[in-house]
Scaffold this motif. Structure first.
Motif, PDB file in Angstrom:
ATOM      1  N   ASN A   1       5.427  -4.388  -1.072  1.00 48.07           N
ATOM      2  CA  ASN A   1       5.532  -3.135  -1.560  1.00 48.07           C
ATOM      3  C   ASN A   1       4.902  -2.506  -2.675  1.00 48.07           C
TER       4      ASN A   1
ATOM      5  N   ILE B   1       9.946   4.476  -0.993  1.00 41.56           N
ATOM      6  CA  ILE B   1      10.067   3.779  -1.321  1.00 41.56           C
ATOM      7  C   ILE B   1      10.900   2.966  -2.788  1.00 41.56           C
TER       8      ILE B   1
ATOM      9  N   VAL C   1       5.120  -1.824   3.143  1.00 37.77           N
ATOM     10  CA  VAL C   1       6.739  -0.877   2.713  1.00 37.77           C
ATOM     11  C   VAL C   1       8.251  -1.554   3.022  1.00 37.77           C
TER      12      VAL C   1
END
Ligand code: GLN
Length: 340
Positions: A126, A250, A105
């Protein structure tokens, strides 16, 4: 002293807000329609055929009000904009802990197509960059490739209000030229972070990138994310609240690749871009925004898309850490936002 804040969407009545949104997008369309900076993506040959002057802006509020200007019915491919939606689907299907075994992440600071994995974990950094998106696509559950494709399309369909199609020409064009993504997949398999057949997963990844939408569709998808995961037009839930939190987080930190820091500094809302020229942004609890304009900057983000969102965030006071704060908003307007 409390004064009415003319720039804060949340502070005004519904009809005032709606008029301001309509006026703002109409003005921005006029302001940027003669901006021809940037170039269409051509590393996927089929994408280079698009008319670079196409330009649309659409907004859908969480109440389902829709505002649109320009070429808002023109179909284009989602490309990386599909990534957060597939990420959300997989989070709901197999759970956050399992997903985190395959993808991190952390923002990368690298281009979206970098052949780079986390040095320590060997996972992609990510789910917004290609490596992470391919890993996530490899986690879509289903009995066979067709079942997995249909599940992915059905999920996207909940956000749009109808099941979308895959543009087979764009799909084939990327499949036949996608060696860079193939390299990423082989690197992940080398580190044991890839569980399915590479060709099958890449086919599905190229298909998800080639899903066709209009700017209006994209705004409805963004509005669904803004409305706690429920499509404001159909009332259908597309994603759980828990998965939505992760998706928006995100998107906020990684949605515009190596421009992500500049983006949150200047615009301050979760967003995702795609090399097809789409840009989607989410104002949680308020509205979804979509822009379609195929000329891209060096980072692969729509040039007009970034400008429109930046100006819209200022005029409607959308930055998450400014919204509702009159003093900061006014200071921001007086000084101008530094976009780096
Ligand atoms: N299909 C594109 C790729 O894999 C998606 C990239 C993007 O939209 N940034 O390169």
């Amino acid at each position: 002293m409390t004064m009415p804040n003319n720039n804060d969407v949340s502070a005004s009545s519904d009809s005032d807000t709606n008029v301001r949104i309509r006026n703002a997008i109409n003005e921005l369309h006029v302001r940027y329609r003669d901006l021809h900076e940037g170039a269409v993506a051509d590393y996927i040959p089929e994408l280079s055929k698009v008319d670079p002057d196409l330009f649309a802006i659409s907004v859908v509020t969480i109440d389902g009000e829709q505002y649109s200007v320009g070429d808002d019915g023109h179909m284009f491919t989602m490309q990386s904009i599909a990534n957060p939606f597939v990420f959300g689907m997989v989070l709901d299907a197999i759970g956050r802990e399992r997903v985190r075994e395959f993808v991190g992440v952390e923002p990368t600071g690298n281009p979206f197509n970098a052949i780079v994995l986390d040095r320590t974990t060997h996972r992609p950094m990510n789910p917004m960059v290609n490596a992470g998106a391919i890993a996530v696509t490899g986690l879509i559950p289903g009995d066979n490739p067709t079942d997995r494709l249909n599940r992915m399309l059905a999920t996207l369909g909940k956000y749009i209000g109808k099941v979308p199609d895959v543009d087979s020409e764009v799909f084939m064009s990327e499949k036949s030229t996608g060696d860079r993504n193939r390299s990423i997949a082989y690197l992940m398999r080398n580190f044991g972070t890839f569980v399915r057949d590479i060709d099958e997963v890449l086919d599905q990844y190229f298909q998800q990138c080639a899903v066709s939408v209009t700017c209006r569709d994209l705004a409805c998808m963004a509005a669904t994310l803004a409305a706690g995961g429920v499509n404001p037009h159909s009332g259908e839930r597309a994603i759980s609240r828990t998965a939505l939190r992760d998706v928006l987080t995100i998107m906020y930190t990684c949605g515009l690749y190596e421009s992500s820091g500049t983006w949150v500094h200047g615009v301050g809302i979760p967003a995702k871009s795609g090399v097809g020229g789409g840009l989607l942004a989410v104002v949680p609890g308020k509205m979804g925004i979509a822009i379609f304009s195929p000329r891209l900057d060096k980072q692969g983000n729509s040039v007009r898309g970034v400008r429109v969102c930046t100006d819209l965030a200022r005029s409607l006071n959308l930055h998450l850490f400014v919204a509702g704060d009159e003093s900061v908003a006014n200071e921001d307007l007086a000084q101008g936002v530094n976009h780096g």
